[in-house]
Design an enzyme around this catalytic site. Structure first.
Site, PDB file in Angstrom:
ATOM      1  N   GLY A  46       0.834  -1.194   0.000  1.00 21.11           N
ATOM      2  CA  GLY A  46       0.000   0.000   0.000  1.00 21.11           C
ATOM      3  C   GLY A  46       0.867   1.241   0.000  1.00 21.11           C
ATOM      4  N   GLN A  51       2.880   9.985   1.428  1.00 19.58           N
ATOM      5  CA  GLN A  51       4.184   9.309   1.502  1.00 19.58           C
ATOM      6  C   GLN A  51       5.111   9.685   0.356  1.00 19.58           C
ATOM      7  OE1 GLN A  51       2.251   5.221   2.140  1.00 19.58           O
ATOM      8  NE2 GLN A  51       4.154   5.057   3.300  1.00 19.58           N
ATOM      9  N   CYS A  92       5.726  -0.203   7.410  1.00 16.73           N
ATOM     10  CA  CYS A  92       5.366   0.965   6.605  1.00 16.73           C
ATOM     11  C   CYS A  92       6.589   1.399   5.803  1.00 16.73           C
ATOM     12  CB  CYS A  92       4.929   2.098   7.527  1.00 16.73           C
ATOM     13  SG  CYS A  92       4.455   3.602   6.652  1.00 16.73           S
ATOM     14  N   LEU A  93       6.376   1.720   4.527  1.00 16.40           N
ATOM     15  CA  LEU A  93       7.504   2.147   3.688  1.00 16.40           C
ATOM     16  C   LEU A  93       8.125   3.446   4.207  1.00 16.40           C
ATOM     17  CD1 LEU A  93       5.990   1.335   0.171  1.00 16.40           C
ATOM     18  CD2 LEU A  93       7.697   0.015   1.435  1.00 16.40           C
ATOM     19  N   HIS A 134      -4.676   1.361   7.491  1.00 14.21           N
ATOM     20  CA  HIS A 134      -3.301   1.862   7.631  1.00 14.21           C
ATOM     21  C   HIS A 134      -3.055   3.006   6.641  1.00 14.21           C
ATOM     22  CE1 HIS A 134       1.245   1.200   7.974  1.00 14.21           C
ATOM     23  NE2 HIS A 134       1.122   1.963   6.906  1.00 14.21           N
ATOM     24  N   GLU A 135      -3.460   2.790   5.369  1.00 16.05           N
ATOM     25  CA  GLU A 135      -3.223   3.815   4.349  1.00 16.05           C
ATOM     26  C   GLU A 135      -4.076   5.052   4.609  1.00 16.05           C
ATOM     27  OE1 GLU A 135      -0.670   3.502   2.620  1.00 16.05           O
ATOM     28  OE2 GLU A 135      -0.414   1.390   3.092  1.00 16.05           O
ATOM     29  N   HIS A 138      -2.621   7.544   6.950  1.00 14.75           N
ATOM     30  CA  HIS A 138      -1.647   8.465   6.342  1.00 14.75           C
ATOM     31  C   HIS A 138      -2.327   9.754   5.871  1.00 14.75           C
ATOM     32  CE1 HIS A 138       2.095   6.238   6.301  1.00 14.75           C
ATOM     33  NE2 HIS A 138       1.525   5.173   5.777  1.00 14.75           N
TER      34      HIS A 138
HETATM   35 ZN   LIG Z   1       2.352   3.293   5.825  1.00 13.76          ZN
END
Ligand SMILES: [Zn+2]
Length: 166
Positions: A46, A51, A92-93, A134-135, A138
Protein backbone atom coordinates in the site's frame (compact mmCIF):
# COMPACT_ATOMS: atom_id res chain seq x y z
CA UNK A 1 5.78 6.06 -15.44
CA UNK A 2 8.30 6.79 -12.77
CA UNK A 3 9.48 5.59 -9.41
CA UNK A 4 8.87 8.29 -6.81
CA UNK A 5 10.87 9.03 -3.68
CA UNK A 6 9.15 7.71 -0.57
CA UNK A 7 9.36 10.11 2.37
CA UNK A 8 10.37 8.71 5.73
CA UNK A 9 9.52 9.55 9.32
CA UNK A 10 9.90 12.29 10.62
CA UNK A 11 9.16 14.18 7.38
CA UNK A 12 6.58 16.90 8.23
CA UNK A 13 4.26 16.07 5.27
CA UNK A 14 3.59 12.71 6.95
CA UNK A 15 2.04 14.56 9.91
CA UNK A 16 -0.33 16.68 7.78
CA UNK A 17 -4.03 16.12 7.17
CA UNK A 18 -4.40 15.67 3.42
CA UNK A 19 -6.86 17.63 1.25
CA UNK A 20 -9.70 16.01 -0.71
CA UNK A 21 -9.07 15.40 -4.41
CA UNK A 22 -11.31 17.99 -6.12
CA UNK A 23 -10.97 16.76 -9.68
CA UNK A 24 -9.50 13.55 -11.05
CA UNK A 25 -7.59 15.08 -13.96
CA UNK A 26 -4.68 13.77 -16.02
CA UNK A 27 -2.17 15.04 -13.47
CA UNK A 28 -3.87 13.10 -10.64
CA UNK A 29 -4.10 9.97 -12.84
CA UNK A 30 -0.40 10.25 -13.65
CA UNK A 31 0.51 10.54 -9.96
CA UNK A 32 -1.64 7.50 -9.12
CA UNK A 33 -0.04 5.39 -11.82
CA UNK A 34 3.41 6.43 -10.59
CA UNK A 35 2.32 5.58 -7.03
CA UNK A 36 1.37 2.07 -8.13
CA UNK A 37 4.69 1.59 -9.85
CA UNK A 38 6.53 2.94 -6.79
CA UNK A 39 4.59 0.62 -4.46
CA UNK A 40 5.34 -2.47 -6.57
CA UNK A 41 8.99 -1.48 -6.86
CA UNK A 42 9.49 -0.89 -3.11
CA UNK A 43 7.97 -3.56 -2.70
CA UNK A 44 4.94 -2.74 -0.58
CA UNK A 45 1.23 -3.57 -0.41
CA UNK A 46 0.00 0.00 0.00
CA UNK A 47 1.07 3.59 -0.58
CA UNK A 48 -0.72 6.83 0.30
CA UNK A 49 -0.11 10.13 -1.52
CA UNK A 50 1.41 11.93 1.52
CA UNK A 51 4.18 9.31 1.50
CA UNK A 52 5.40 10.73 -1.80
CA UNK A 53 4.94 14.31 -0.60
CA UNK A 54 1.49 14.96 -2.08
CA UNK A 55 -0.98 15.92 0.61
CA UNK A 56 -4.12 14.66 -1.13
CA UNK A 57 -6.68 12.05 -0.06
CA UNK A 58 -5.75 9.17 -2.35
CA UNK A 59 -3.96 5.86 -2.05
CA UNK A 60 -3.11 2.67 -3.88
CA UNK A 61 -2.88 -0.86 -2.60
CA UNK A 62 -2.57 -4.44 -3.76
CA UNK A 63 -2.55 -7.33 -1.31
CA UNK A 64 -2.74 -10.05 -3.98
CA UNK A 65 0.02 -12.63 -4.19
CA UNK A 66 0.61 -12.07 -7.90
CA UNK A 67 0.46 -8.28 -7.63
CA UNK A 68 -2.28 -8.15 -10.21
CA UNK A 69 -5.24 -6.77 -8.26
CA UNK A 70 -4.55 -3.08 -7.63
CA UNK A 71 -7.02 -0.81 -5.86
CA UNK A 72 -6.94 2.91 -6.62
CA UNK A 73 -8.83 4.70 -3.86
CA UNK A 74 -9.69 8.40 -3.95
CA UNK A 75 -11.41 10.41 -1.18
CA UNK A 76 -12.08 7.32 0.96
CA UNK A 77 -14.50 7.32 3.86
CA UNK A 78 -15.13 4.46 6.31
CA UNK A 79 -18.91 4.28 6.64
CA UNK A 80 -19.03 1.29 9.00
CA UNK A 81 -16.58 -0.68 11.10
CA UNK A 82 -16.99 -3.83 13.16
CA UNK A 83 -16.62 -4.04 16.92
CA UNK A 84 -14.48 -7.14 16.43
CA UNK A 85 -10.82 -6.40 16.03
CA UNK A 86 -7.85 -7.95 14.30
CA UNK A 87 -4.19 -7.77 15.17
CA UNK A 88 -1.64 -7.67 12.38
CA UNK A 89 2.05 -7.07 12.49
CA UNK A 90 2.33 -3.87 10.45
CA UNK A 91 5.19 -2.17 8.73
CA UNK A 92 5.37 0.97 6.61
CA UNK A 93 7.50 2.15 3.69
CA UNK A 94 7.89 5.46 5.56
CA UNK A 95 9.12 3.67 8.70
CA UNK A 96 11.49 1.20 7.03
CA UNK A 97 12.37 -2.13 8.62
CA UNK A 98 10.26 -1.55 11.75
CA UNK A 99 7.30 -3.77 12.58
CA UNK A 100 4.77 -3.95 15.39
CA UNK A 101 1.37 -5.43 16.19
CA UNK A 102 -1.50 -2.99 15.65
CA UNK A 103 -5.13 -3.55 16.68
CA UNK A 104 -7.82 -2.36 14.25
CA UNK A 105 -11.46 -3.15 13.43
CA UNK A 106 -11.64 -6.49 11.63
CA UNK A 107 -14.23 -5.46 9.03
CA UNK A 108 -15.05 -2.14 7.41
CA UNK A 109 -17.37 -0.74 4.81
CA UNK A 110 -15.61 1.80 2.62
CA UNK A 111 -16.94 4.45 0.26
CA UNK A 112 -14.53 5.99 -2.24
CA UNK A 113 -14.13 7.22 -5.81
CA UNK A 114 -12.34 5.11 -8.36
CA UNK A 115 -10.03 6.50 -11.04
CA UNK A 116 -13.06 7.35 -13.22
CA UNK A 117 -14.60 9.33 -10.38
CA UNK A 118 -17.32 6.71 -9.84
CA UNK A 119 -18.48 6.14 -6.29
CA UNK A 120 -17.69 2.64 -5.01
CA UNK A 121 -18.78 0.93 -1.81
CA UNK A 122 -16.89 -2.18 -0.73
CA UNK A 123 -16.77 -4.37 2.31
CA UNK A 124 -13.32 -5.43 3.41
CA UNK A 125 -11.99 -7.72 6.08
CA UNK A 126 -8.71 -9.36 7.08
CA UNK A 127 -5.52 -7.97 5.60
CA UNK A 128 -7.41 -5.79 3.09
CA UNK A 129 -9.32 -4.03 5.89
CA UNK A 130 -6.10 -3.53 7.86
CA UNK A 131 -4.23 -2.23 4.83
CA UNK A 132 -7.00 0.25 3.92
CA UNK A 133 -7.09 1.57 7.49
CA UNK A 134 -3.30 1.86 7.63
CA UNK A 135 -3.22 3.81 4.35
CA UNK A 136 -6.17 6.00 5.38
CA UNK A 137 -4.32 6.91 8.58
CA UNK A 138 -1.65 8.47 6.34
CA UNK A 139 -4.31 10.84 4.97
CA UNK A 140 -4.85 12.08 8.52
CA UNK A 141 -1.18 12.44 9.42
CA UNK A 142 -1.15 9.25 11.47
CA UNK A 143 1.50 6.50 11.26
CA UNK A 144 1.16 2.95 12.57
CA UNK A 145 3.66 3.76 15.30
CA UNK A 146 1.16 6.32 16.65
CA UNK A 147 -1.06 3.36 17.63
CA UNK A 148 1.63 1.91 19.90
CA UNK A 149 2.45 2.62 23.52
CA UNK A 150 4.89 5.46 24.01
CA UNK A 151 7.56 3.03 25.19
CA UNK A 152 7.22 0.79 22.12
CA UNK A 153 7.06 3.79 19.76
CA UNK A 154 10.19 5.37 21.25
CA UNK A 155 12.00 2.07 20.83
CA UNK A 156 11.07 1.79 17.15
CA UNK A 157 11.92 5.44 16.47
CA UNK A 158 15.33 4.96 18.08
CA UNK A 159 16.04 1.90 15.91
CA UNK A 160 14.83 3.78 12.83
CA UNK A 161 17.11 6.76 13.53
CA UNK A 162 20.08 4.45 13.84
CA UNK A 163 19.17 2.88 10.51
CA UNK A 164 18.75 6.29 8.83
CA UNK A 165 22.10 7.51 10.13
CA UNK A 166 23.94 4.40 8.98
ZN1 LIG B 1 2.35 3.29 5.83
Amino acid sequence: MAILKILEYPHPVLKQKAEPVAKIDDEIKKILSNMLETMYDAPGIGLAAPQIGISKRMLVLDISENKDNPYIIINPEIIWKSDEVNIYQEGCLSVPEQYADVVRPEKIKLKYQNIDGKEQIIEADGLLATCIQHEMDHLNGVLFIDHLSRLKRNMLVKKLKKLQEA
